[in-house]
Design a protein around this motif. Sequence first.
Motif, PDB file in Angstrom:
ATOM      1  N   ASP A  11       0.835  -1.197   0.000  1.00 38.60           N
ATOM      2  CA  ASP A  11       0.000   0.000   0.000  1.00 38.60           C
ATOM      3  C   ASP A  11       0.871   1.250   0.000  1.00 38.60           C
ATOM      4  N   ARG A  12       1.846   1.245   0.893  1.00 35.87           N
ATOM      5  CA  ARG A  12       2.696   2.420   1.042  1.00 35.87           C
ATOM      6  C   ARG A  12       3.538   2.690  -0.206  1.00 35.87           C
TER       7      ARG A  12
ATOM      8  N   LEU B  24       1.407   4.048  -2.842  1.00 30.65           N
ATOM      9  CA  LEU B  24       1.109   5.450  -2.547  1.00 30.65           C
ATOM     10  C   LEU B  24       2.219   6.350  -3.061  1.00 30.65           C
TER      11      LEU B  24
ATOM     12  N   ASN C  54       0.423   4.631   6.798  1.00 35.81           N
ATOM     13  CA  ASN C  54      -0.329   4.823   5.555  1.00 35.81           C
ATOM     14  C   ASN C  54      -1.603   5.623   5.795  1.00 35.81           C
TER      15      ASN C  54
ATOM     16  N   ARG D  27      -3.406   9.462   4.472  1.00 40.65           N
ATOM     17  CA  ARG D  27      -4.704   9.663   3.811  1.00 40.65           C
ATOM     18  C   ARG D  27      -5.666  10.549   4.604  1.00 40.65           C
TER      19      ARG D  27
END
Lengths: 221, 459
Positions: A18-19, A22, B264, B268
Amino acid sequence: MRFLLVEDNAQLAAAVLDRLSLDGHVVDLAGNLGMAEEFISTTDYDLILLDIMLPDGDGRDFLNAQRAQGRDTPVIVLTARSEVSDRVGALDMGADDYIPKPFDFAELEARCRAVLRRRTGTATNVKRFGSVAFDPLAGTLTKGDTVIALRNRELRLLEVFFAAPGQIIPKPKLVDRLFSYDEDVSENAIEVYVGRLRKHLDGSDVAIVTVRGLGYRLQVP
Amino acid sequence: MTARAAPLSIRRRLTLQLLTGAAVMALVLFLIVYGFARQIGVESQDRILAAAATSILDATTVQSGEVRVDIPYSAFTMLDNAVDDRVFYRITQDGIGLTGYDDLPAARQDAGSGAAFDTVSYRGEALRVATLSRRVSVGGTPARIAVTVGQTQDTQAEMLARILRMTMLIGLGFFAASALLAVLAGRSTAASLRRLAGSVSRRGPADLRPVVAEVPQEMQPLVRSLNSLIARLSGALNRTEDFIAEAAHRVRTPLATVRAHADNTLRRVDKEENRAALREMIRAIDESSRAAGQLLDHAMVSLRADQMELTPVRLRPLVLELVDRLRPVAELKDMDLHFEATGDPEIMGDAILIQNAVRNILDNAIKYAPSESPVDVRLVVSGDRARLTVRDRGRGFPPTGSEGLTGRFARGDNAADIVGSGLGLTIADEVARAHHGQLSIANNEGGPGACVQLSFPLR
């Protein structure tokens, strides 16, 4: 950049994936050494993140085998074991670096950058806006004929801006990207670094503008 | 304190037992030899006395109804060998003295025809007498002629005294020889025990191979149980090491997951309250993961320090590698790590332990010093020691004093805002001690910042 993540813990793997996504990287995930082998034989990676304890073997043996076959993709070992016993082994087996779990993504990023800089030397993902070229790997900003060496925080700040040109980035987010969580800094601290970047960008057609009450925005031609 | 009895010595006990045995044997030997010599002395005197009596009796004839005694000269020459001994004789016919000393008592004779012997008291002296008799016919009537010969026992006593001296000497010699053997036996028994002890204590602390010393059969069970103990110990140590590694793995992986997700999410989330909460969360995760990591590192360091295997360690490349490794971390704070070394000191030690100690000190410097400040790492040789000094421009140690900061979980009272476990300096201190080195912590003279020094004796 293209990463291969070899990690058997699905939750951790998902979080890392995920990171990295991103941050705009492409990541393949291998849950064991067998899958890792398949990925490597079909795809070229810029960097491999390798766990040590995997269901079908020891990551260090895998690493050793890779090096013996002449594959020299840079490898950073992720270790959850005591550093006292593990560190020597990983480096001796041909790893470029290692990082103990749990890790700070900023540190992982820094280590990746250091390894890539050492291993490839040349920049493959230089970003250009107008008369300005930014090489995050070398940590340089080229403005016409002048090459400016950036300090680490300037580099990371510029990376945030260059990843989202034209977007308003709020100060707190910049603070989180630049400082570790146990550093007690006020949001004003970011102004110092923005000020430095502005000085570097001075005379070019790229500028960081303040959006009052909201944050900053990178203005590109 | 109460006095404790000295522990039982196998050597002393064995020697004592052998000595007692030797003394009893010497005494028995003495008694047997002495008794035998005495008996032989008496027997030889008896034989001579009997021979003298026989020759006298043989020379006794009956002529025309009269008993004639013509004592042969040889009868006394036989007894003459002893200078001081006096000889007495008496010849009787049916108990009536014919010639010689009338008051000389005869040895009591049994019915047999052989000579009879006796030791009698005569004129205040002990006398050995032999009496021999035979029947004759004197003028048709049977008569009994008895010859008694006696001799004082001076020569025999003297001989016995000589034999006594001799036997005593032999006994003493025997005792001395046995005592010597006893001491040697005690020593050689103790020596084989000492050899075993030596082969166990000479080995390095990490050497957990079985003992293979040459020991007597009787000590084999001891060696066997010692080896089984060693096997169990090394098994336990290996299990401890595996356990620590496994424990670290179990704790760190989920922490890494939580931290990564929190990180993470922070990217966001826009709402400031949520962001603050996430930051607190990450801080807490860092705190617990650092504590867990340092606790496990500390356990591993203690374990390794206990069974340390010394190898030559070159400090310059070791420190250089660590400085290079920590550079990306320092750069995150725009800090510069300067490394400077004079010479390439080599010490005897455990490289992994030393790396751990140095890493903890460098970690601290990077953690506590402000952004954009330099950290100076200097390695020098002074005298017979290698000194590694790490100076930062941070807050330094608290003015209340830096003593006790090497204790477990001790943290300076000016460090509450920085994540730490209070084990870093403990680990460094423990490693220094295990290498006969020293960890000293102080503040920089005339300026802000901490100055931490590790010193080790040179190889």
